[in-house]
Design an enzyme around this catalytic site. Sequence first.
Site, PDB file in Angstrom:
ATOM      1  N   LYS A  11       0.620  -0.685   0.192  1.00  0.00           N
ATOM      2  CA  LYS A  11      -0.523  -0.033   0.262  1.00  0.00           C
ATOM      3  C   LYS A  11       0.405   1.437   0.041  1.00  0.00           C
ATOM      4  O   LYS A  11       1.779   1.396  -0.608  1.00  0.00           O
ATOM      5  CB  LYS A  11      -1.242   0.634   1.274  1.00  0.00           C
ATOM      6  CG  LYS A  11      -1.254  -1.322   0.992  1.00  0.00           C
ATOM      7  CD  LYS A  11      -2.701  -1.536   2.281  1.00  0.00           C
ATOM      8  CE  LYS A  11      -3.221  -3.041   2.289  1.00  0.00           C
ATOM      9  NZ  LYS A  11      -4.739  -2.781   2.796  1.00  0.00           N
ATOM     10  N   GLU A 169     -11.608 -10.837  -1.799  1.00  0.00           N
ATOM     11  CA  GLU A 169     -10.614 -10.147  -0.552  1.00  0.00           C
ATOM     12  C   GLU A 169     -11.839  -9.550   0.099  1.00  0.00           C
ATOM     13  O   GLU A 169     -12.434  -8.333  -0.417  1.00  0.00           O
ATOM     14  CB  GLU A 169      -9.948  -9.043  -1.242  1.00  0.00           C
ATOM     15  CG  GLU A 169      -8.772  -9.408  -1.495  1.00  0.00           C
ATOM     16  CD  GLU A 169      -7.371  -8.775  -1.107  1.00  0.00           C
ATOM     17  OE1 GLU A 169      -6.693  -8.499  -0.635  1.00  0.00           O
ATOM     18  OE2 GLU A 169      -7.309  -7.062  -1.270  1.00  0.00           O
TER      19      GLU A 169
HETATM   20  C1  PEP Z   1      -4.886  -5.858   0.558  1.00  0.00           C
HETATM   21  O1  PEP Z   1      -4.683  -4.609   1.453  1.00  0.00           O
HETATM   22  O2  PEP Z   1      -4.872  -6.704   0.157  1.00  0.00           O
HETATM   23  C2  PEP Z   1      -4.762  -6.362   2.334  1.00  0.00           C
HETATM   24  C3  PEP Z   1      -5.477  -7.873   2.201  1.00  0.00           C
HETATM   25  O3  PEP Z   1      -4.627  -5.861   3.985  1.00  0.00           O
HETATM   26  P1  PEP Z   1      -4.522  -6.592   5.074  1.00  0.00           P
HETATM   27  O4  PEP Z   1      -3.612  -8.330   4.784  1.00  0.00           O
HETATM   28  O5  PEP Z   1      -3.807  -5.812   5.587  1.00  0.00           O
HETATM   29  O6  PEP Z   1      -6.351  -6.764   5.556  1.00  0.00           O
END
Ligand code: PEP
Length: 258
Positions: A11, A169
């Site tokens: 990110k 996700e």
């Molecule tokens: C992501 O940024 O795709 C993600 C899954 O973040 P996290 O692992 O912090 O939930």
Amino acid sequence: MRTPVFAANWKMHKSGLDAVAWVREFEALTKDLGAEAVDVIVAPPFTAIAAAVEASHGSGIAIAGQNLHFERQGAFTGEVSAEMLKAAGAEFVIIGHSERRQLFGETDDSVQRKVTAAHAAGLIPIVCVGETLDERERGDTLTVLDRQVRAGLDGCTGDRIAALILAYEPVWAIGTGKNATAAEAGEAHTHLRRRLREWFGGVHADRCRIVYGGSVKPDNIQQLIGLEDVDGGLVGGASLNADSFVSIVQKATAQQAR
Ligand code: PEP
């Protein structure tokens, strides 16, 4: 047999120098392991891509962009094209991440255009799909996934489906510390595979890697990677530290070797 794949999504974290340090630590932590049958991808911010590419030569790590613009060039201040990512040494690109959808107006249509642009430039897309908490509570999870996959991958050939990475996700699990249960992830992944089979053919669908993302950590990866249609992970917060990312990869490969 699909090779597991783990992608680190940094990110808006880390400079080029940080990226080099992370890669060095990753190499030190994995040097005695031998060649594991696992693919590793790191997605740094745009400004750290060149440094990450250079540092990762010979490490087995491939580099991804976190986003792209679907036009090749033009008056789009602040944007980066697929060709630019490719020229910087990226091999993959994340498309349709929920933070892009929620905070920056990404739509299924722009996802589709970005997937097309990535393919045209020779990048492999990591296409993110997933439901919000509201959508899950309304019982709409599978309908939302159908819409996002159908629209986002519209126009892809079977060969391209086989090569790309689909990331399930659930939005409510990203950055919240609350991961999907094995039952929730299993249902979504099996559904996605079934749809890929229907829409793009069994041979291609069975080669496509579907990874889980959403608060993946060293202590929950084993319950998720044991599922038949979970081929790896997209890891945000827990990837910022090379040690915890390597621990996730090691625990996953140990689980798969059983
Ligand atoms: C992501 O940024 O795709 C993600 C899954 O973040 P996290 O692992 O912090 O939930």
